[in-house]
Design an enzyme around this catalytic site. Structure first.
Site, PDB file in Angstrom:
ATOM      1  CE  LYS A 139      13.696  31.564 -10.192  1.00  0.00           C
ATOM      2  NZ  LYS A 139      13.301  32.387 -12.201  1.00  0.00           N
TER       3      LYS A 139
HETATM    4  C1  LIG Z   1      13.319  32.047 -12.987  1.00  0.00           C
HETATM    5  C2  LIG Z   1      12.391  32.236 -13.891  1.00  0.00           C
HETATM    6  C3  LIG Z   1      11.830  31.655 -15.155  1.00  0.00           C
HETATM    7  C4  LIG Z   1      11.468  30.727 -15.367  1.00  0.00           C
HETATM    8  O1  LIG Z   1      10.245  29.729 -13.792  1.00  0.00           O
HETATM    9  P1  LIG Z   1      10.298  28.036 -13.301  1.00  0.00           P
HETATM   10  O2  LIG Z   1       9.946  28.586 -12.622  1.00  0.00           O
HETATM   11  O3  LIG Z   1      12.285  27.655 -12.712  1.00  0.00           O
HETATM   12  O4  LIG Z   1      10.035  27.581 -14.025  1.00  0.00           O
HETATM   13  C5  LIG Z   1      11.411  32.540 -16.369  1.00  0.00           C
HETATM   14  N1  LIG Z   1      11.933  33.813 -16.338  1.00  0.00           N
HETATM   15  C6  LIG Z   1      12.309  34.601 -15.695  1.00  0.00           C
HETATM   16  C7  LIG Z   1      12.595  35.194 -16.024  1.00  0.00           C
HETATM   17  C8  LIG Z   1      12.721  33.514 -14.312  1.00  0.00           C
HETATM   18  O5  LIG Z   1      13.507  33.958 -13.676  1.00  0.00           O
END
Ligand SMILES: *Cc1c(COP(=O)(O)O)cnc(C)c1O
Length: 496
Positions: free
Chosen positions: A112
């Protein structure tokens, strides 16, 4: 300037990129989508000679085309700097027959950060461009990682406040500790007695509340979103797929034009949608491999064409993927419906009213770029153990979902195309689950003893993000019911 953004639910909405970033979500509840996806105007060879920041500029300028070169470069340079613990920002690690694209070298050690370190800069620049006088209130539902990354990105950014809702029992202990110790005078963290979908639905309701919007405006506030529905999140995520390809090319692992697969552990469908956009903008991607955990709504959808969220919500060891309504899928639905907002709006209405919808055969034919599968909890743990024992490389529980599904894909199809696995979190973020997968004996240790053990076995230094929370005091302890979310926001903003 040529790209305009319309709502996935209303074709008559047309806004510039900066306005779409400011609004987050369209007024009709739809998501903003570019009216066309421009093609890259640099060659793959050119990309292979660029730094992360340079690739970021060349990709983002195409979609955020009402930002000036200076504005965009300022945002990029402010985001991708020493907050990351490597100059590469997103290094590729070759292990176990694949390339792991490590997207966890930012401040909160999950992917993120790749988008949320730039979003505050995009948002404050967009506010200036559009003569916004109100303070921006970021309202975010999190399944664990978005919350902390958004808090870290927005903490003490002038002209903004950030309120994060997370499911009380739906995040890892480290994730929770990271959030409730967040510093900054403009940060608020609230636990809800519900799951992630409750949090996300609650936030969407607050956004759609017209009466509240008026009272906010009178008090000098307006909402925006840091969730992955904001195109200010989506666009920066396209960058690292291009950069990954560029690194493979620079390292002589592939030749320009060779196709690669992208394997993505998926929750809200933002990360994999960015890979799909990258493909449509000209990146040679063969298959987009969508990996789910036991909340396998997307696997079923790709198999049958029916999206059905009417099922038990399962708490897994990959909590950031514990999601039954993948919001960003709406952007894909819109596209495979032939950019038909009315058709998409009808399906989303069905989803709201019945919890499911079925796409047409024509639409299903448009999904050939995708392959979906899932990993059970046992398979996930077994993959972590196997990769560690065979290579010494330790991956987190989310990345292991992707690695598991990648193995299934290879077995099923025989496809040996070089593949990039999006490695979305540091194993340090999910230490207990990761260490338990490797050996059950570790379960007796405390969270921070586990951290030290992980350092020993992985030979990867404990990240700063973890060191910081060892002793940090808890400063956020608000808990509310799902139906108190709006009242809680109004309290925080002193509106009532
Ligand atoms: C948010 C997240 C995901 C999923 O990603 P999306 O874009 O919501 O599909 C997968 N792994 C981790 C560690 C995340 O923080």
């Amino acid at each position: 300037m040529s790209i305009l953004y319309s709502s996935t639910r209303d074709a008559s909405v047309k806004v510039k990129a900066s306005e779409a970033i400011l609004k987050g979500l369209a007024a009709d509840g739809g998501l903003f989508v570019p009216d066309s996806l421009p093609k890259f105007d640099k060659t793959l060879e050119e990309f292979s000679k660029m730094s992360y920041r340079e690739v970021a500029y060349e990709v983002m300028k195409l979609l955020l085309d009402d930002f000036t070169e200076d504005e965009l470069k300022h945002c990029i340079n402010s985001a991708y700097d020493s907050k990351f613990d490597t100059d590469k920002m997103a290094p590729l690690v070759k292990a176990d027959g694949a390339y792991f694209l490590e997207l966890f070298h930012g401040k909160t050690i999950a992917f993120k950060d790749m988008a949320l370190s730039i979003l505050p800069h995009l948002l404050t620049t967009a506010a200036k461009k559009n003569n916004v006088k109100n303070d921006i209130v970021i309202l975010t539902a999190t399944s664990g990682d978005t919350g902390k990354a958004a808090l870290a990105g927005f903490a003490d950014v002038p002209g903004t406040k950030i309120i994060v809702f997370y499911p009380k029992d739906g995040v890892s202990p480290i994730q929770e500790k990271q959030m409730v110790t967040q510093k900054g005078n403009n940060t608020y963290v609230v636990a809800i007695k519900g799951n992630f979908d409750d949090a996300q639905t609650g936030v969407k309701k607050i956004f759609a509340d017209k009466e509240l919007e008026k009272r906010m405006d009178a008090a000098g506030f307006q909402f925006s979103s840091a969730n992955s529905i904001n195109i200010g999140r989506l666009v920066p995520q396209i960058v690292y797929y291009v950069y990954a390809y560029a690194q493979l090319l620079a390292n002589g692992e592939i030749k320009a034009g060779d196709k690669i697969n992208a394997v993505v552990p998926t929750g809200n469908f933002g990360n994999i949608l960015a890979a799909y956009y990258a493909k449509n903008m000209g990146l040679p991607i063969n298959k987009l491999i969508c990996a789910s955990n036991e909340n396998k709504v997307l696997f079923d959808f790709f198999k049958t064409g029916e999206y059905d969220k009417n099922r038990d919500f399962i708490l897994t060891t990959s909590p950031s993927m514990d999601i039954l309504i993948s919001s960003n899928l709406e952007r894909l639905i819109y596209r495979i419906a032939g950019n038909d907002a009315a058709k998409n709006a009808n399906l989303m209405k069905e989803l709201r009213e019945t919890g499911k919808y079925t796409i047409t055969e024509d639409m299903k034919n448009e999904l050939k770029d995708f392959y979906g599968n899932y990993a059970s909890e046992n398979e996930d743990a077994a993959t972590i153990k196997k990769i560690y024992e065979e290579t010494g490389y330790v991956i987190d529980t989310h990345t292991a979902v992707a690695a598991t599904v990648y193995e299934k894909y290879k077995k099923e199809t025989g496809d040996e195309t070089k593949s990039v696995i999006a490695s979305t979190a540091s194993p340090y973020k999910f230490t207990r689950s990761v260490m338990n997968a490797i050996d059950k004996k570790y379960d007796a240790l405390s969270d921070f003893e586990l951290v030290d053990e992980l350092e020993k076995i992985s030979k990867v230094k404990v990240p700063q993000a973890i060191e910081e929370i060892r002793t940090a005091p808890v400063v956020h302890d608000t808990v509310c019911e799902v139906n108190e979310m709006s009242a809680t926001v109004q309290n925080i903003l002193s509106l009532n």
